[in-house]
Write a protein that holds these residues in place. Sequence first.
Motif, PDB file in Angstrom:
ATOM      1  N   TRP A 193      -6.455  -2.055  -1.491  1.00  0.00           N
ATOM      2  CA  TRP A 193      -6.162  -2.007  -0.067  1.00  0.00           C
ATOM      3  C   TRP A 193      -6.463  -0.592   0.414  1.00  0.00           C
ATOM      4  CZ3 TRP A 193      -5.256  -6.333   2.465  1.00  0.00           C
ATOM      5  CH2 TRP A 193      -4.690  -7.428   1.782  1.00  0.00           C
ATOM      6  N   VAL A 194      -7.125  -0.487   1.541  1.00  0.00           N
ATOM      7  CA  VAL A 194      -7.384   0.810   2.165  1.00  0.00           C
ATOM      8  C   VAL A 194      -6.899   0.739   3.610  1.00  0.00           C
ATOM      9  CG1 VAL A 194      -9.150   2.466   2.902  1.00  0.00           C
ATOM     10  CG2 VAL A 194      -9.365   1.310   0.682  1.00  0.00           C
TER      11      VAL A 194
ATOM     12  N   ASN B 133       0.824  -1.199   0.000  1.00  0.00           N
ATOM     13  CA  ASN B 133       0.000   0.000   0.000  1.00  0.00           C
ATOM     14  C   ASN B 133       0.871   1.267   0.000  1.00  0.00           C
ATOM     15  OD1 ASN B 133      -2.264   1.768   2.029  1.00  0.00           O
ATOM     16  ND2 ASN B 133      -2.805   0.949   0.041  1.00  0.00           N
TER      17      ASN B 133
ATOM     18  N   ILE C 188     -12.937  -4.214  -1.480  1.00  0.00           N
ATOM     19  CA  ILE C 188     -12.152  -3.378  -0.577  1.00  0.00           C
ATOM     20  C   ILE C 188     -11.544  -4.250   0.512  1.00  0.00           C
ATOM     21  CG2 ILE C 188     -12.219  -1.456   1.051  1.00  0.00           C
ATOM     22  CD1 ILE C 188     -12.752  -0.607  -1.835  1.00  0.00           C
TER      23      ILE C 188
ATOM     24  N   LEU D 286      -9.613  -3.784   4.021  1.00  0.00           N
ATOM     25  CA  LEU D 286      -9.235  -2.828   5.059  1.00  0.00           C
ATOM     26  C   LEU D 286      -7.977  -3.337   5.759  1.00  0.00           C
ATOM     27  CD1 LEU D 286     -12.810  -2.130   6.470  1.00  0.00           C
ATOM     28  CD2 LEU D 286     -11.566  -0.883   4.686  1.00  0.00           C
TER      29      LEU D 286
ATOM     30  N   GLU E 237     -12.308   7.620   1.006  1.00  0.00           N
ATOM     31  CA  GLU E 237     -11.412   6.896   0.092  1.00  0.00           C
ATOM     32  C   GLU E 237     -12.145   5.737  -0.573  1.00  0.00           C
ATOM     33  OE1 GLU E 237      -7.103   4.546  -0.085  1.00  0.00           O
ATOM     34  OE2 GLU E 237      -7.594   5.751   1.691  1.00  0.00           O
ATOM     35  N   VAL E 238     -12.943   5.014   0.205  1.00  0.00           N
ATOM     36  CA  VAL E 238     -13.697   3.890  -0.357  1.00  0.00           C
ATOM     37  C   VAL E 238     -14.677   4.386  -1.414  1.00  0.00           C
ATOM     38  CG1 VAL E 238     -15.349   2.046   0.127  1.00  0.00           C
ATOM     39  CG2 VAL E 238     -13.432   2.442   1.695  1.00  0.00           C
TER      40      VAL E 238
ATOM     41  N   LEU F   9     -12.922   5.187  -4.594  1.00  0.00           N
ATOM     42  CA  LEU F   9     -12.550   3.951  -5.292  1.00  0.00           C
ATOM     43  C   LEU F   9     -13.755   3.362  -6.023  1.00  0.00           C
ATOM     44  CD1 LEU F   9     -10.259   2.395  -2.550  1.00  0.00           C
ATOM     45  CD2 LEU F   9      -9.543   2.943  -4.877  1.00  0.00           C
TER      46      LEU F   9
ATOM     47  N   VAL G  40     -11.542   7.266   5.802  1.00  0.00           N
ATOM     48  CA  VAL G  40     -11.645   5.907   5.250  1.00  0.00           C
ATOM     49  C   VAL G  40     -12.835   5.817   4.300  1.00  0.00           C
ATOM     50  CG1 VAL G  40     -12.036   3.477   5.793  1.00  0.00           C
ATOM     51  CG2 VAL G  40     -10.530   4.849   7.253  1.00  0.00           C
TER      52      VAL G  40
END
Length: 473
Positions: free
Chosen positions: A183-184, A49, A229, A231, A217-218, A221, A214
């Motif tokens: 990846w987050v 990441n 996703i 986490l 960002e998701v 995406l 978070v």
Amino acid sequence: MAKLITKEQMAEQQSFIMKLKQENMSYAQKYGHARLALTETYGCQQNENDTERIRGMLKEAGFEFTFDSNKADVVIYNTCAVRENAEQKVFGRLGILKHIKAERRDMIIGICGCMVQQEHITEKIKSVHDHVDLVFGTHALYKMPELLYKAMTEKKTVVDIESSDGSIAEDIPIMRDDTKKAWVSVMYGCNNFCSYCIVPYVRGRERSRTPEAVINEVKELVAKGCTEIALLGQNVNSYGKDLDIEIDFADLLRMVNDIDGVKRIRFMTSHPKDLSDKLIQTMAECDKVCKQLHLPFQAGSDKILAQMNRKYTKEEYLQKIEKVKKAIPEISLSTDVIVGFPTETNEDFEDTLDILRKVEFDNIFSFIYSRREGTPAAKLDFVLTEEEIHNNFNRLLEVQNEISKRKNEAYVGRIEEVLVDGASKNDKNTLSGRCKSSKIVNFKGDESLIGKYINVRITEAHTWSLNGEIVTE
């Protein structure tokens, strides 16, 4: 609450990205092509990441990319400190690059990540590998544009391994190769200080990103077509403990589960001592959360677990697994195991095999203990010989291989939804992907299916993968 890198600090780094871009534009005008960058990652998903962010900054600065170190103008190795063999690989690569740089003096060689956050490693690089131009640790990742610009323009080795409890930098550019999976990171660092582990010393203390960061960002995406996703954190079960709002990882999972466009959610890694009943119930109730759990137990003996500072017993671990299986009968389980901890006896190792047999993991990630300078376990003397440790390691694999094969055989005849990852290097008509339980499925198909979800009937089971055929009806 974690310290945030300020907008002013990030703006300063953006100014260095623009300076690098101008340098690269001048270079392209002179030579007819852009400067090429090569990045290589060693270690865990967090490192992967981080490399995505390094590549994002390089891309914004006008670099293009190559896999050939003979052509690269900038080489950056993102390193791992968890095991000695990862460090030796990096030093071997540096030896090769020394010969390349002898022919190409303007080449920039950079080393970053966990390995160089250790002062004794950086001193070794400076004394033995003086052809390295840039060294920066985990806490200086966001400053890479500034450090790279200095290395390119000042023609001297630039080093930034300042120790820190850690901070969080948002809005770093990111370049992901996969458009369907991402990846987050939800948190960074670790507070557990297992006696064998260097991670808390090189990545700092636990610090959580805000739920807003978070979720945003998701959503970004998903807007770009991402559907799976994952986490990420050193110990996701500790998420939220350092925030000034009442939230935990189970709450965050539900928030991600509610986002339209997300199809699958995975997470790692979980520490057994922090696996709550609430999180188990959340996994069972959230339809998008994959019924898959990675829960490292590391060793089976209570004596060894105590000396590892793992803060749970063998019985407590098995009780948590039973709770998981009861709440989620279809759960796919994986784990990490260390063989040959210094004080481990053959009797202690039998407890590790006992856990494998009782839990029946779908797969395991197993390692022979690697001594890490600066950790408490590094001071301990070994009880077993090297030969005994390797024999035990082989026995571990024999036991687990039989279990994994048997667990996979249960899939034969089932129809599984597979997200297609890519084609085989040797046969473009053989595709590979993962089903919801994260098992690898190989099957014949056209490359146009990459990135899509398709149904595959499982026809054959191997120890570590499944074969199948596309369901056409």
